[in-house]
Design a protein around this motif. Structure first.
Motif, mmCIF file in Angstrom:
data_model
loop_
_atom_site.group_PDB
_atom_site.id
_atom_site.type_symbol
_atom_site.label_atom_id
_atom_site.label_comp_id
_atom_site.label_asym_id
_atom_site.label_seq_id
_atom_site.Cartn_x
_atom_site.Cartn_y
_atom_site.Cartn_z
ATOM 1 N N VAL A 1 0.852 -1.187 0.000
ATOM 2 C CA VAL A 1 0.000 0.000 0.000
ATOM 3 C C VAL A 1 0.890 1.240 0.000
ATOM 4 N N GLN A 2 0.400 2.298 -0.574
ATOM 5 C CA GLN A 2 1.148 3.555 -0.609
ATOM 6 C C GLN A 2 1.035 4.279 0.737
ATOM 7 N N PRO A 3 2.004 5.110 1.054
ATOM 8 C CA PRO A 3 1.902 5.911 2.285
ATOM 9 C C PRO A 3 0.596 6.697 2.317
ATOM 10 N N GLY A 4 -0.017 6.695 3.496
ATOM 11 C CA GLY A 4 -1.311 7.342 3.652
ATOM 12 C C GLY A 4 -2.489 6.431 3.389
ATOM 13 N N GLY A 5 -2.220 5.248 2.883
ATOM 14 C CA GLY A 5 -3.290 4.313 2.557
ATOM 15 C C GLY A 5 -3.762 3.506 3.746
ATOM 16 N N SER A 6 -4.685 2.587 3.478
ATOM 17 C CA SER A 6 -5.305 1.779 4.534
ATOM 18 C C SER A 6 -5.306 0.308 4.159
ATOM 19 N N ALA B 1 -18.952 -13.875 16.634
ATOM 20 C CA ALA B 1 -19.749 -14.791 15.822
ATOM 21 C C ALA B 1 -18.929 -15.390 14.679
ATOM 22 N N LYS B 2 -17.964 -14.630 14.198
ATOM 23 C CA LYS B 2 -17.122 -15.098 13.087
ATOM 24 C C LYS B 2 -15.771 -15.619 13.573
ATOM 25 N N ASN B 3 -15.556 -15.599 14.892
ATOM 26 C CA ASN B 3 -14.276 -16.039 15.454
ATOM 27 C C ASN B 3 -13.103 -15.327 14.798
ATOM 28 N N THR B 4 -13.249 -14.031 14.623
ATOM 29 C CA THR B 4 -12.264 -13.258 13.877
ATOM 30 C C THR B 4 -11.937 -11.958 14.606
ATOM 31 N N VAL B 5 -10.656 -11.619 14.563
ATOM 32 C CA VAL B 5 -10.187 -10.343 15.084
ATOM 33 C C VAL B 5 -9.632 -9.545 13.921
ATOM 34 N N TYR B 6 -9.891 -8.246 13.948
ATOM 35 C CA TYR B 6 -9.484 -7.380 12.841
ATOM 36 C C TYR B 6 -8.518 -6.302 13.331
ATOM 37 N N LEU B 7 -7.738 -5.806 12.386
ATOM 38 C CA LEU B 7 -6.906 -4.641 12.646
ATOM 39 C C LEU B 7 -7.080 -3.695 11.468
ATOM 40 N N GLN B 8 -7.809 -2.623 11.700
ATOM 41 C CA GLN B 8 -7.973 -1.590 10.682
ATOM 42 C C GLN B 8 -6.810 -0.623 10.789
ATOM 43 N N MET B 9 -6.080 -0.487 9.711
ATOM 44 C CA MET B 9 -4.885 0.352 9.713
ATOM 45 C C MET B 9 -5.068 1.496 8.722
ATOM 46 N N ASN B 10 -5.071 2.711 9.226
ATOM 47 C CA ASN B 10 -5.219 3.902 8.397
ATOM 48 C C ASN B 10 -3.959 4.749 8.466
ATOM 49 N N SER B 11 -3.825 5.643 7.529
ATOM 50 C CA SER B 11 -2.673 6.558 7.490
ATOM 51 C C SER B 11 -1.359 5.787 7.621
ATOM 52 N N LEU B 12 -1.236 4.746 6.849
ATOM 53 C CA LEU B 12 -0.048 3.908 6.938
ATOM 54 C C LEU B 12 1.190 4.654 6.475
#
Length: 120
Positions: free
Chosen positions: A12-17, A74-85
């Motif tokens: 991903v480009q800088p600033g992306g997610s 319910a989905k047995n899932t953990v997420y990591l939302q990463m912004n402004s990379l």
């Protein structure tokens, strides 16, 4: 046997997610906490973010305000939302699950990781 499978990494480009996912083979409600860690080349693995069974979250100072950890029981899932990379976020990202066995014993489970590369 607990299995954790990460996905969602990429270039991903800088600033992306990006949004990372960690799918567990069983109920994540059995874990005391889950989290994301990362390891850049030549560096030690470091904590990025954690979330407890009760939903309390903790973040490394370097990602506060940019990353968000969440869980879907319910989905047995953990997420990591990463912004402004940023380029310094480039690393292999690992999912970890922690299970308390006794008052003095904790079992940790790790995924194999997913590569995140931030570059123009």
């Amino acid at each position: 046997q607990v299995q954790l499978v990460e996905s969602g990494g990429g270039l991903v480009q800088p600033g992306g997610s990006l949004r990372l996912s960690c799918a567990a083979s069983g109920s994540i409600f059995s874990f005391n906490a889950m989290g994301w860690y990362r390891q850049a080349p030549g560096k030690q693995r470091e904590l990025v973010a954690t979330i407890t069974k009760g939903g309390s979250t903790n973040y490394a100072d370097s990602v506060k305000g940019r990353f968000t950890i969440s869980r879907d029981n319910a989905k047995n899932t953990v997420y990591l939302q990463m912004n402004s990379l940023q380029p310094e976020d480039t690393a292999v990202y690992y999912c970890k699950a922690e299970r308390v066995l006794t008052t003095s014993a904790i079992q940790n489970y790790w995924g194999l990781g997913t590569q995140v590369t931030v570059s123009s």
